[in-house]
Design a protein around this motif. Structure first.
Motif, short mmCIF file in Angstrom:
data_model
loop_
_atom_site.label_atom_id
_atom_site.label_comp_id
_atom_site.label_asym_id
_atom_site.label_seq_id
_atom_site.Cartn_x
_atom_site.Cartn_y
_atom_site.Cartn_z
N ILE A 1 2.17 -4.63 -3.46
CA ILE A 1 0.86 -4.39 -2.87
C ILE A 1 -0.16 -4.06 -3.96
O ILE A 1 -1.34 -4.44 -3.88
CB ILE A 1 0.93 -3.25 -1.84
CG1 ILE A 1 1.78 -3.67 -0.64
CG2 ILE A 1 -0.47 -2.84 -1.38
CD1 ILE A 1 1.20 -4.82 0.15
N GLU A 2 0.29 -3.35 -5.00
CA GLU A 2 -0.60 -2.94 -6.08
C GLU A 2 -0.53 -3.87 -7.29
O GLU A 2 -1.18 -3.60 -8.29
CB GLU A 2 -0.26 -1.52 -6.53
CG GLU A 2 -0.50 -0.46 -5.45
CD GLU A 2 -0.22 0.95 -5.94
OE1 GLU A 2 -0.93 1.87 -5.49
OE2 GLU A 2 0.70 1.11 -6.77
N HIS A 3 0.23 -4.95 -7.21
CA HIS A 3 0.38 -5.84 -8.35
C HIS A 3 -0.63 -6.98 -8.32
O HIS A 3 -1.05 -7.43 -7.24
CB HIS A 3 1.80 -6.43 -8.40
CG HIS A 3 2.82 -5.44 -8.87
ND1 HIS A 3 4.04 -5.82 -9.38
CD2 HIS A 3 2.81 -4.09 -8.92
CE1 HIS A 3 4.75 -4.76 -9.70
NE2 HIS A 3 4.01 -3.70 -9.44
N ASP A 4 -0.98 -7.46 -9.48
CA ASP A 4 -1.89 -8.59 -9.60
C ASP A 4 -1.19 -9.88 -9.20
O ASP A 4 0.03 -10.00 -9.32
CB ASP A 4 -2.39 -8.69 -11.04
CG ASP A 4 -3.44 -9.79 -11.20
OD1 ASP A 4 -3.08 -10.86 -11.72
OD2 ASP A 4 -4.59 -9.56 -10.81
N GLY A 5 -1.97 -10.85 -8.73
CA GLY A 5 -1.40 -12.12 -8.30
C GLY A 5 -0.66 -12.86 -9.40
O GLY A 5 0.33 -13.55 -9.13
N VAL A 6 -1.12 -12.71 -10.64
CA VAL A 6 -0.45 -13.37 -11.76
C VAL A 6 0.97 -12.82 -11.95
O VAL A 6 1.92 -13.57 -12.19
CB VAL A 6 -1.27 -13.19 -13.05
CG1 VAL A 6 -0.53 -13.80 -14.24
CG2 VAL A 6 -2.64 -13.83 -12.90
N THR B 1 -0.68 3.51 3.16
CA THR B 1 -1.70 4.28 3.89
C THR B 1 -2.96 4.29 3.05
O THR B 1 -2.93 4.64 1.86
CB THR B 1 -1.23 5.73 4.13
OG1 THR B 1 -0.01 5.71 4.87
CG2 THR B 1 -2.28 6.51 4.92
N GLU B 2 -4.07 3.89 3.65
CA GLU B 2 -5.34 3.79 2.93
C GLU B 2 -6.20 5.02 3.22
O GLU B 2 -6.58 5.26 4.36
CB GLU B 2 -6.08 2.52 3.32
CG GLU B 2 -7.37 2.30 2.55
CD GLU B 2 -8.03 0.97 2.89
OE1 GLU B 2 -9.10 0.71 2.35
OE2 GLU B 2 -7.44 0.22 3.70
N TYR B 3 -6.49 5.79 2.18
CA TYR B 3 -7.32 6.98 2.32
C TYR B 3 -8.78 6.67 2.04
O TYR B 3 -9.68 7.29 2.61
CB TYR B 3 -6.82 8.08 1.36
CG TYR B 3 -5.42 8.55 1.70
CD1 TYR B 3 -5.21 9.43 2.76
CD2 TYR B 3 -4.32 8.12 0.96
CE1 TYR B 3 -3.91 9.85 3.08
CE2 TYR B 3 -3.03 8.55 1.27
CZ TYR B 3 -2.84 9.42 2.34
OH TYR B 3 -1.58 9.85 2.65
N SER B 4 -9.02 5.73 1.15
CA SER B 4 -10.37 5.26 0.87
C SER B 4 -10.25 3.85 0.30
O SER B 4 -9.14 3.30 0.19
CB SER B 4 -11.09 6.19 -0.12
OG SER B 4 -10.42 6.21 -1.36
N THR B 5 -11.38 3.27 -0.11
CA THR B 5 -11.35 1.89 -0.59
C THR B 5 -10.44 1.71 -1.80
O THR B 5 -9.70 0.73 -1.89
CB THR B 5 -12.77 1.43 -0.95
OG1 THR B 5 -13.64 1.61 0.17
CG2 THR B 5 -12.78 -0.04 -1.36
N ASP B 6 -10.48 2.65 -2.72
CA ASP B 6 -9.69 2.54 -3.95
C ASP B 6 -8.54 3.54 -4.00
O ASP B 6 -8.00 3.81 -5.08
CB ASP B 6 -10.59 2.75 -5.17
CG ASP B 6 -11.68 1.71 -5.27
OD1 ASP B 6 -11.40 0.55 -4.92
OD2 ASP B 6 -12.80 2.05 -5.68
#
Length: 269
Positions: free
Chosen positions: A38-43, A15-20
């Motif tokens: 979802i919160e992990h870096d691509g590496v 759920t997105e509350y704001s951009t960050d």
């Protein structure tokens, strides 16, 4: 979309509350985050893919590389990134196959091919690689449908392409010179291992069925290339076709890889 921990379908991943500011969705079945990546870096995701972690595969196949137009888990379309990956892998296979033929043992067939104009050689290898790739994907889809009743063929092809990305490793031959046939055999085995693991993850099946699907698809790929397209493409070849060594042409089959690996090792010893 699914929970990458227990494969339970979910309506949303966060759920997105704001951009960050987002809040990950908790799975109602296992009470864990539905998709922690979802919160992990691509590496980090790439490293987990190399480690063959189930959650990383499920994240990409079911939650990322599918269009976001519908939350339905029956949505089954190829993502544009997957199409580009297929094109990249196929074009690189053309280059690697060409290098195998040039640096491998010379047979009547290879001498005939290398005597053709450059454009003709490239077109031949391109057709062979495309034929084998398409045959392989269709065979895996059909086997998965027959044995497991799988109804999402494009999701399965996505997993196959992700697991086959190991084929890009021999690009290092541009920097370092090494034994191409041996490298192709080792990379082929690594790809087969990754494919089996990907099938067990995506299809939720046993290793026996995954190995069976991989082996049968490899045989089908080799048979179509050997008995259908090669006679058509080489209809002007003066060499008697049954005597040709076709194991060095195209992506090596599972059995050709074993033979090549043993042969190379014996020659070095």
């Amino acid at each position: 979309m699914i929970c990458i921990e227990c494969t339970e379908p979910v309506s949303s991943l966060y759920t997105e509350y704001s951009t960050d500011n987002i809040r990950l969705t908790a799975c109602s079945k296992c009470n864990k985050f539905a998709d922690k990546y979802i919160e992990h870096d691509g590496v980090l995701i790439f490293i987990d893919l190399l480690l063959l972690k189930k959650q990383a595969y499920r994240h990409l196949v079911f939650n990322v590389l599918t269009p976001d137009t519908s939350p339905s888990t029956t949505n089954d379309n190829l993502h544009p990134r997957v199409r580009r990956l297929f094109l990249l892998i196929t074009l690189f296979e053309v280059y690697l196959t060409w290098a195998q033929v040039e640096k491998g043992p010379q047979t009547p067939l290879t001498r005939y091919l290398l005597g053709l104009p450059i454009i003709t050689q490239y077109n031949y290898f391109l057709i062979i690689c495309l034929t084998e790739a398409v045959t392989w994907h269709i065979s895996v889809r059909v086997m998965a449908r027959i044995l497991l009743g799988w109804k999402r063929p494009n999701a399965l092809s996505t997993a196959l392409l992700i697991s086959s990305a190991t084929k890009l490793l021999p690009i290092l031959m541009i920097i370092w010179d090494y034994d191409v046939p041996l490298a192709a055999a080792l990379v082929g085995w690594a790809v087969n291992f990754n494919v089996v693991e990907a099938l067990t993850i995506v299809l939720s099946c046993s290793y026996f069925k995954a190995i069976l699907i991989t082996a049968m698809s490899s045989i089908a790929k080799g048979a179509v290339s050997r008995f259908i397209f090669m006679p058509i493409l080489l209809n002007d070849c003066d060499v008697e076709f049954p005597s040709l060594d076709v194991s060095a042409i195209g992506q090596p089959t599972l059995f050709a890889q074993v033979f090549q690996l043993i042969k190379t090792y014996a020659e070095r010893v």
